[in-house]
Motif scaffolding. Structure first.
Motif, mmCIF file in Angstrom:
data_model
loop_
_atom_site.group_PDB
_atom_site.id
_atom_site.type_symbol
_atom_site.label_atom_id
_atom_site.label_comp_id
_atom_site.label_asym_id
_atom_site.label_seq_id
_atom_site.Cartn_x
_atom_site.Cartn_y
_atom_site.Cartn_z
ATOM 1 N N SER A 1 33.204 53.236 26.687
ATOM 2 C CA SER A 1 32.304 53.486 27.813
ATOM 3 C C SER A 1 31.435 52.270 28.089
ATOM 4 N N SER A 2 30.996 51.574 27.037
ATOM 5 C CA SER A 2 30.245 50.333 27.217
ATOM 6 C C SER A 2 31.067 49.301 27.984
ATOM 7 N N LEU A 3 32.322 49.148 27.609
ATOM 8 C CA LEU A 3 33.222 48.207 28.270
ATOM 9 C C LEU A 3 33.433 48.584 29.733
ATOM 10 N N MET A 4 33.700 49.872 30.000
ATOM 11 C CA MET A 4 34.000 50.308 31.358
ATOM 12 C C MET A 4 32.800 50.130 32.284
ATOM 13 N N PHE A 5 31.602 50.464 31.802
ATOM 14 C CA PHE A 5 30.416 50.304 32.634
ATOM 15 C C PHE A 5 30.166 48.828 32.949
ATOM 16 N N GLY A 6 30.405 47.960 31.967
ATOM 17 C CA GLY A 6 30.239 46.539 32.225
ATOM 18 C C GLY A 6 31.233 46.017 33.241
ATOM 19 N N LEU A 7 32.496 46.436 33.130
ATOM 20 C CA LEU A 7 33.526 45.974 34.070
ATOM 21 C C LEU A 7 33.277 46.502 35.480
ATOM 22 N N MET A 8 32.702 47.683 35.608
ATOM 23 C CA MET A 8 32.357 48.190 36.933
ATOM 24 C C MET A 8 31.374 47.253 37.632
ATOM 25 N N MET A 9 30.501 46.644 36.883
ATOM 26 C CA MET A 9 29.549 45.699 37.467
ATOM 27 C C MET A 9 30.273 44.436 37.937
ATOM 28 N N PHE A 10 31.241 43.983 37.147
ATOM 29 C CA PHE A 10 31.974 42.768 37.520
ATOM 30 C C PHE A 10 32.796 42.958 38.792
ATOM 31 N N PHE A 11 33.312 44.163 39.004
ATOM 32 C CA PHE A 11 34.157 44.418 40.171
ATOM 33 C C PHE A 11 33.349 44.922 41.371
ATOM 34 N N SER A 12 32.034 44.766 41.341
ATOM 35 C CA SER A 12 31.187 45.098 42.485
ATOM 36 C C SER A 12 30.846 43.813 43.225
ATOM 37 N N ARG A 13 31.232 43.754 44.502
ATOM 38 C CA ARG A 13 31.099 42.514 45.270
ATOM 39 C C ARG A 13 29.661 42.254 45.709
ATOM 40 N N ARG A 14 29.382 41.006 45.955
ATOM 41 C CA ARG A 14 28.080 40.601 46.455
ATOM 42 C C ARG A 14 27.845 41.221 47.833
ATOM 43 N N LEU A 15 26.640 41.736 48.044
ATOM 44 C CA LEU A 15 26.231 42.410 49.278
ATOM 45 C C LEU A 15 26.909 43.764 49.480
ATOM 46 N N GLN A 16 27.765 44.183 48.535
ATOM 47 C CA GLN A 16 28.413 45.498 48.611
ATOM 48 C C GLN A 16 28.227 46.260 47.298
ATOM 49 N N GLN A 17 27.133 45.937 46.571
ATOM 50 C CA GLN A 17 26.974 46.491 45.222
ATOM 51 C C GLN A 17 26.931 48.014 45.214
ATOM 52 N N ALA A 18 26.156 48.598 46.132
ATOM 53 C CA ALA A 18 26.000 50.059 46.129
ATOM 54 C C ALA A 18 27.323 50.749 46.443
ATOM 55 N N HIS A 19 28.006 50.272 47.491
ATOM 56 C CA HIS A 19 29.276 50.883 47.880
ATOM 57 C C HIS A 19 30.311 50.758 46.774
ATOM 58 N N ASP A 20 30.467 49.560 46.229
ATOM 59 C CA ASP A 20 31.515 49.337 45.233
ATOM 60 C C ASP A 20 31.233 50.106 43.949
ATOM 61 N N TYR A 21 29.968 50.153 43.544
ATOM 62 C CA TYR A 21 29.640 50.931 42.350
ATOM 63 C C TYR A 21 29.881 52.421 42.600
ATOM 64 N N GLY A 22 29.432 52.927 43.765
ATOM 65 C CA GLY A 22 29.611 54.343 44.076
ATOM 66 C C GLY A 22 31.070 54.748 44.101
ATOM 67 N N LEU A 23 31.924 53.895 44.689
ATOM 68 C CA LEU A 23 33.354 54.182 44.732
ATOM 69 C C LEU A 23 33.944 54.245 43.326
ATOM 70 N N GLN A 24 33.615 53.268 42.500
ATOM 71 C CA GLN A 24 34.146 53.238 41.131
ATOM 72 C C GLN A 24 33.626 54.414 40.311
ATOM 73 N N ALA A 25 32.362 54.756 40.496
ATOM 74 C CA ALA A 25 31.785 55.875 39.738
ATOM 75 C C ALA A 25 32.449 57.190 40.121
ATOM 76 N N SER A 26 32.773 57.374 41.405
ATOM 77 C CA SER A 26 33.450 58.595 41.834
ATOM 78 C C SER A 26 34.829 58.700 41.200
ATOM 79 N N LEU A 27 35.563 57.608 41.186
ATOM 80 C CA LEU A 27 36.888 57.612 40.574
ATOM 81 C C LEU A 27 36.798 57.884 39.079
ATOM 82 N N PHE A 28 35.800 57.301 38.436
ATOM 83 C CA PHE A 28 35.592 57.488 37.007
ATOM 84 C C PHE A 28 35.326 58.958 36.692
ATOM 85 N N VAL A 29 34.450 59.591 37.486
ATOM 86 C CA VAL A 29 34.092 60.995 37.258
ATOM 87 C C VAL A 29 35.262 61.916 37.558
#
Length: 430
Positions: free
Chosen positions: A329-357
Motif C-alpha cells: 500500500s505504501s508503494l501504490m500510494f507513492g506511485l499514484m503521486m508519480f502518475f499524477s500530471r502537473r496542473l491535473q493533480q486532483a483529477h489524476d489522483y481522483g481517477l486512480q483512487a476510484s480504480l483502486f477502490v
C-alpha cells in the motif's frame, strides 16, 4: 539551507500524514466500529448491512475530483478546497454527536452518507496538494506515511473509538474526530500553497479536465493494470483473515488483538520501512520485489491454513500478510503521486483512487464466493494464483515505472539532491 529544507519537508509530511489520519478515522468508525454499537441497540443485520453504503462515495472520487480540478483560486487552490471540506466535515461530525443511536435510522444514515461524501471529497485536494508541494524524491516517503496513517486510523476507528464510546457515551467519538480535523485546519490555514506556473504562464482559475491525457502518459496502461491488481488480493485475504483464524479455533478476543491491533501495528511499521526501501532501490526496482513478497505472504498463509498448523505459525503467517499489505500500500500510494500530471493533480489522483477502490471492493466478493463453495484453502490458493499474475505484470511495468519516476535526469533514489533543488514552491507550515 539543506537543514532548513529537510525540516520544511518533514513539517509537510507530518501535516499530510495527520490529514490522512483524521480524514480516515470517521469512515472507519462508521463502517467498522459503529456496527457493534448498532447491534447492541437492536439494529438488524440488514440495517447494518445497508449502513455500509455510506462508504460508496469512495468509488466516485473521479467525479468528485472534477470540481476540485476545474474551479481554481489564484492563491491556494487545493488548500482552500481542503479547508472548506474539512471544516464542513468537522461541523457535520458535531451535528451527528448531537443525535443519538436511538434517533431516526434513515436520518442517521443520511448524516453518515454526507460525512462519507465530505471525507472522500476532502481526500482529493489534500492528496493533490501533497503531489503539488512535495518534490519527487519525497513521494515514496509520502506514500509510506499515508499508508501508516491509514493503518493507525484502522486501529483508532475500529478499536479505540469503541472504547471511548463505551466510557464516555455516543457524543465523545464524534467530538474527538471533529477536534482532530480542527487541529489539522489550523496548520493547513498557515500553509502557503502558491500557484504552479507552466511555461511561464499562471495556472488558470478554471482548468479543463483532460481525461485522455492521463492514459496517454508513457506506460499508463501497464500502471493501470498494476493499480487495479496490486493490492486487492492482499486486501481480500486480510478481510477474511479474522473468520479464518476463528475457524482454526482461535478465541475471539485473541483474534481481535492479533489481527486488529497487532496487524495494524505491523502494517504501520511495514509502511514506513517499505517507503525507505523504495527510496533506496527506486520504485521501478522495488515494485517487482514487493509483489513477490506479497505472493510469498499469501503462500505462507495458504500453507498454514491447508496444513492446519499450530497457533504460533498461523500468527506468523498473519503478520507476514500484514507486512506485505503495509509495504504494497505504501508503494501504490507513492506511485499514484508519480502518475499524477502537473496542473491535473486532483483529477489524476481522483481517477486512480476510484480504480483502486473499485477492485478492492469487487475482489473480496469473488473471494467470498470461492470460500463458500470450496473452502478457505481453495480461496487462498486462488488469491496466490492471481498474485502470481501481478508479479509478472510488475516485471513488465518496470520500465514504465522507471520513466514515470525519473526526475532531473535520473531515477528517484539516485538524484535526491538534484530533485530537491528543482522542487518548486515548497513552503513552510510555520
Amino acid at each position: 539551507m539543506n537543514g532548513a529544507n529537510n525540516a520544511r519537508m518533514w513539517r509537510l509530511q507530518w501535516l499530510f500524514g495527520w490529514l490522512h489520519f483524521v480524514l480516515a478515522v470517521p469512515g472507519i468508525y462508521l463502517l467498522l466500529g459503529l456496527p457493534l454499537v448498532m447491534r447492541e441497540h437492536g439494529w438488524s443485520g440488514t440495517d447494518i448491512g445497508l449502513f455500509q453504503l455510506t462508504g460508496l462515495p469512495a468509488v466516485f472520487k473521479f467525479l468528485l475530483a472534477l470540481p476540485v480540478q476545474r474551479y481554481r483560486s489564484v492563491q491556494g487552490h487545493y488548500r482552500l478546497w481542503a479547508l472548506v471540506l474539512c471544516l464542513l466535515l468537522a461541523l457535520l461530525l458535531v451535528l451527528v454527536s448531537q443525535q443519538a443511536i436511538t434517533a431516526n435510522r434513515l436520518f442517521l444514515f443520511g448524516l453518515a452518507f454526507v460525512a462519507g461524501v465530505l471525507a472522500t471529497w476532502a481526500d482529493i485536494p489534500v492528496n493533490a496538494l501533497a503531489i503539488k508541494l512535495l518534490p519527487q524524491t519525497q513521494r515514496s516517503r509520502a506514500g509510506g506515511i499515508r499508508s501508516a496513517a491509514l493503518f493507525l486510523a484502522a486501529i483508532v476507528g475500529a478499536g479505540v473509538m469503541l472504547l471511548v464510546q463505551a466510557r464516555w457515551g455516543w457524543q465523545a467519538p464524534f467530538l474527538l474526530m471533529a477536534a482532530g480535523l480542527l487541529v489539522a485546519l489550523v496548520f493547513l490555514g498557515l500553509l502557503h500553497e502558491g500557484e504552479v506556473k507552466d511555461d511561464g504562464l499562471q495556472a488558470p482559475r478554471r482548468s479543463s479536465v483532460d481525461w485522455s491525457g492521463f492514459f496517454r502518459q508513457p506506460g499508463a496502461h501497464l500502471w493501470i493494470g498494476l493499480l487495479l491488481s496490486g493490492f486487492p488480493f492482499l486486501g481480500a485475504a486480510w478481510l477474511y483473515l479474522k473468520p479464518l483464524l476463528l475457524d482454526q479455533g482461535m478465541p475471539v478476543q485473541e483474534v481481535a488483538w492479533i489481527a486488529g491491533v497487532g496487524g495494524g501495528v505491523v502494517g504501520v511499521l511495514a509502511s514506513v520501512l517499505g517507503a525507505r526501501v523504495v527510496q533506496h532501490l527506486g520504485p521501478a526496482r522495488a515494485t517487482p520485489w514487493f509483489m513477490i513478497g506479497a505472493l510469498s505472504a499469501l503462500l505462507a498463509l495458504t500453507s498454514a491454513v491447508w496444513l492446519q498448523v499450530s497457533t504460533p505459525w498461523l500468527v506468523a503467517a498473519a503478520y507476514l500478510l500484514a507486512t506485505a499489505m503495509g509495504a504494497v500500500s505504501s508503494l501504490m500510494f507513492g506511485l499514484m503521486m508519480f502518475f499524477s500530471r502537473r496542473l491535473q493533480q486532483a483529477h489524476d489522483y481522483g481517477l486512480q483512487a476510484s480504480l483502486f477502490v473499485l477492485t478492492r471492493l469487487l475482489v473480496p466478493i469473488g473471494a467470498g464466493a470461492v470460500l463458500d463453495r470450496s473452502g478457505p484453502a481453495a480461496m487462498l490458493a486462488g488469491l496466490c494464483l492471481a498474485m502470481l499474475g501481478v508479479c509478472v505484470l510488475a516485471m513488465a511495468a518496470r520500465s514504465s515505472i522507471a520513466q514515470a519516476t525519473t526526475h532531473a535526469g535520473g531515477p528517484v533514489g539516485q538524484t535526491a539532491r538534484a530533485s530537491d533543488k528543482c522542487s518548486p514552491h515548497i513552503s513552510s507550515t510555520q
